[in-house]
Design a protein around this motif. Structure first.
Motif, mmCIF file in Angstrom:
data_model
loop_
_atom_site.group_PDB
_atom_site.id
_atom_site.type_symbol
_atom_site.label_atom_id
_atom_site.label_comp_id
_atom_site.label_asym_id
_atom_site.label_seq_id
_atom_site.Cartn_x
_atom_site.Cartn_y
_atom_site.Cartn_z
ATOM 1 N N HIS A 1 -30.593 0.146 26.164
ATOM 2 C CA HIS A 1 -30.538 0.641 24.800
ATOM 3 C C HIS A 1 -29.113 0.526 24.269
ATOM 4 N N LYS A 2 -29.011 0.422 22.944
ATOM 5 C CA LYS A 2 -27.711 0.340 22.288
ATOM 6 C C LYS A 2 -27.450 1.647 21.527
ATOM 7 N N TYR A 3 -26.286 2.259 21.805
ATOM 8 C CA TYR A 3 -25.912 3.524 21.178
ATOM 9 C C TYR A 3 -24.650 3.340 20.338
ATOM 10 N N LEU A 4 -24.744 3.676 19.046
ATOM 11 C CA LEU A 4 -23.592 3.648 18.159
ATOM 12 C C LEU A 4 -23.044 5.068 18.039
ATOM 13 N N LEU A 5 -21.764 5.254 18.352
ATOM 14 C CA LEU A 5 -21.102 6.547 18.234
ATOM 15 C C LEU A 5 -20.363 6.563 16.895
ATOM 16 N N TYR A 6 -20.885 7.310 15.945
ATOM 17 C CA TYR A 6 -20.437 7.261 14.550
ATOM 18 C C TYR A 6 -19.558 8.477 14.265
ATOM 19 N N ILE A 7 -18.255 8.257 14.026
ATOM 20 C CA ILE A 7 -17.343 9.384 13.850
ATOM 21 C C ILE A 7 -16.490 9.238 12.595
ATOM 22 N N SER A 8 -16.019 10.375 12.095
ATOM 23 C CA SER A 8 -15.163 10.364 10.898
ATOM 24 C C SER A 8 -13.924 11.235 11.068
ATOM 25 N N GLN A 9 -13.778 11.876 12.246
ATOM 26 C CA GLN A 9 -12.611 12.714 12.530
ATOM 27 C C GLN A 9 -12.119 12.411 13.942
ATOM 28 N N ASN A 10 -10.824 12.547 14.174
ATOM 29 C CA ASN A 10 -10.270 12.245 15.492
ATOM 30 C C ASN A 10 -10.799 13.170 16.582
ATOM 31 N N TYR A 11 -11.100 14.426 16.210
ATOM 32 C CA TYR A 11 -11.577 15.341 17.246
ATOM 33 C C TYR A 11 -12.972 14.968 17.759
ATOM 34 N N ALA A 12 -13.644 14.051 17.079
ATOM 35 C CA ALA A 12 -14.982 13.637 17.516
ATOM 36 C C ALA A 12 -14.950 12.750 18.758
ATOM 37 N N TYR A 13 -13.804 12.158 19.050
ATOM 38 C CA TYR A 13 -13.716 11.354 20.271
ATOM 39 C C TYR A 13 -14.088 12.188 21.490
ATOM 40 N N ALA A 14 -13.475 13.358 21.602
ATOM 41 C CA ALA A 14 -13.744 14.223 22.757
ATOM 42 C C ALA A 14 -15.181 14.727 22.753
ATOM 43 N N MET A 15 -15.787 14.821 21.574
ATOM 44 C CA MET A 15 -17.163 15.295 21.484
ATOM 45 C C MET A 15 -18.150 14.280 22.044
ATOM 46 N N LEU A 16 -17.817 12.995 21.905
ATOM 47 C CA LEU A 16 -18.781 11.959 22.271
ATOM 48 C C LEU A 16 -18.480 11.256 23.594
ATOM 49 N N ARG A 17 -17.299 11.428 24.127
ATOM 50 C CA ARG A 17 -16.985 10.715 25.374
ATOM 51 C C ARG A 17 -17.857 11.129 26.559
ATOM 52 N N PRO A 18 -18.246 12.393 26.695
ATOM 53 C CA PRO A 18 -19.191 12.714 27.774
ATOM 54 C C PRO A 18 -20.521 11.963 27.620
ATOM 55 N N LEU A 19 -20.950 11.780 26.373
ATOM 56 C CA LEU A 19 -22.166 11.010 26.121
ATOM 57 C C LEU A 19 -21.960 9.539 26.457
#
Length: 349
Positions: A4-22
């Motif tokens: 599967h292909k997952y797009l990690l869609y972010i608009s703030q720098n703090y979102a990097y840490a939110m999505l890296r575990p995923l």
């Protein structure tokens, strides 16, 4: 089985840490990941050299993601993929209790954090019928519950209690400026070690004012990953922010300054002159307060196994198998989508 292909869609720098575990969970399964950075408030500077991003909407559409994971409120409907809302924080009550549950008709699924969000989103799902919900826990917190020996904010040999000071940027609920003289005075004593970290949108004048009072007992920290800070601190002092809940989930005490929610699991203080006394009291770990913290955590985020990312990706795969055809068609959202097109400079069909 095809990946599967997952797009990690972010608009703030703090979102990097939110999505890296995923991202780690996705890659572990042999699936593909790409990042998309929306707008001027997020920087590619924070991308690791191993992480791949897509430069524009044309590239996103050409890649054809199966899922779009969003730690925010909105996402364009003109990009492909099942849209999954992941939240960028807990319900702090900063903008009123209903703001956390506002349905903007952008998502096919919300992954909720615990019973007290699941209950309300279940009601909304039954009302709108345009999305489904799955209680998974919040992926950002997975590392919070995984012990590490490499915390950069631990100082070997320094056994003093560590107090983390945080604040929101909102003018109506931020008391960072008001607390500055108190924090400066308290930090001049060597009884405690102080760490200060603010929301990225905090006004620069306040940030600079706190940097100016740094001393051997107080450090101002700028980071896109607050998890190590939360783990390193013994106590938090804050006004109104979802980071308070993140800290509380470690079963540690939060001193809430002029917090309007009056959440019983916080130790509330409304006078800056009382903070020192309350710090001393909090560090005794009062059992009555900690029992309230336990109750709150069980309703807010009961998942302490570090496997919320796994549950989220399982939920995505299940939704892919079952399909979203049973969901009611979403409203057109014309004005919101036009604003997104303008922001992203994308006018193709």
């Amino acid at each position: 089985m095809a990946s599967h292909k997952y797009l990690l869609y972010i608009s703030q720098n703090y979102a990097y840490a939110m999505l890296r575990p995923l991202q780690a969970e996705i890659l572990k399964r042999g699936d593909e990941v790409r990042w998309f950075l929306e707008g001027k408030e997020v920087s590619s500077h924070y991308l690791d050299f191993t992480e791949k991003s897509l430069a524009n909407i044309d590239a996103v559409k050409a890649w054809e993601p199966d899922f779009v994971l969003v730690p925010g409120n909105i996402v364009p409907d003109f990009i492909p993929g099942i849209k999954v809302g992941l939240f960028h924080g807990f319900n702090s009550g900063k903008r009123g209790n209903d703001a956390h549950f506002k349905i903007r008709q952008c998502f096919d699924m919300y992954c909720t954090q615990g019973p007290n969000t699941t209950e309300r989103f279940t009601q909304l799902s039954e009302q709108y019928k345009t999305f489904t919900i799955k209680e998974t826990g919040w992926a950002m917190l997975d590392p919070l519950f995984i012990p590490t020996n490499n915390n950069p904010y631990h100082i070997n040999g320094d056994e003093r209690p560590t107090i983390l000071v945080c604040s929101t940027f909102s003018e109506e609920t931020s008391y960072a400026k008001e607390l500055l003289p108190t924090i400066k005075k308290l930090s001049e004593s060597s009884d405690y070690r102080w760490l200060v970290q603010f929301h990225p949108k905090m006004p620069l004048e306040i940030v600079n004012a706190y940097k100016a009072i740094q001393n051997k007992n107080l450090s101002f920290v700028e980071t896109d990953n607050v998890i190590p800070l939360l783990q390193a601190a013994d106590l938090m002092l804050c006004d109104t922010s979802s980071i308070m809940t993140m800290f509380l989930l470690q079963k540690k005490i939060v001193i809430a300054y002029k917090n309007k929610t009056r959440n019983e699991s916080f130790l509330h203080v409304d006078n800056a002159d009382d903070i020192e006394e309350q710090v001393k009291f909090a560090l005794t770990n009062p059992s009555e307060l900690l029992n309230k913290v336990d109750d709150y955590c069980s309703q807010t985020h009961p998942y302490i196994d570090g496997k919320s990312s796994e549950r989220i990706i399982n939920a995505c795969e299940e939704l892919k198998v079952n399909g979203i055809e049973q969901l009611k068609k979403k409203p057109l959202n014309i004005i919101r989508q036009l604003k997104l097109r303008k922001k992203l400079k994308y006018w193709k069909i």
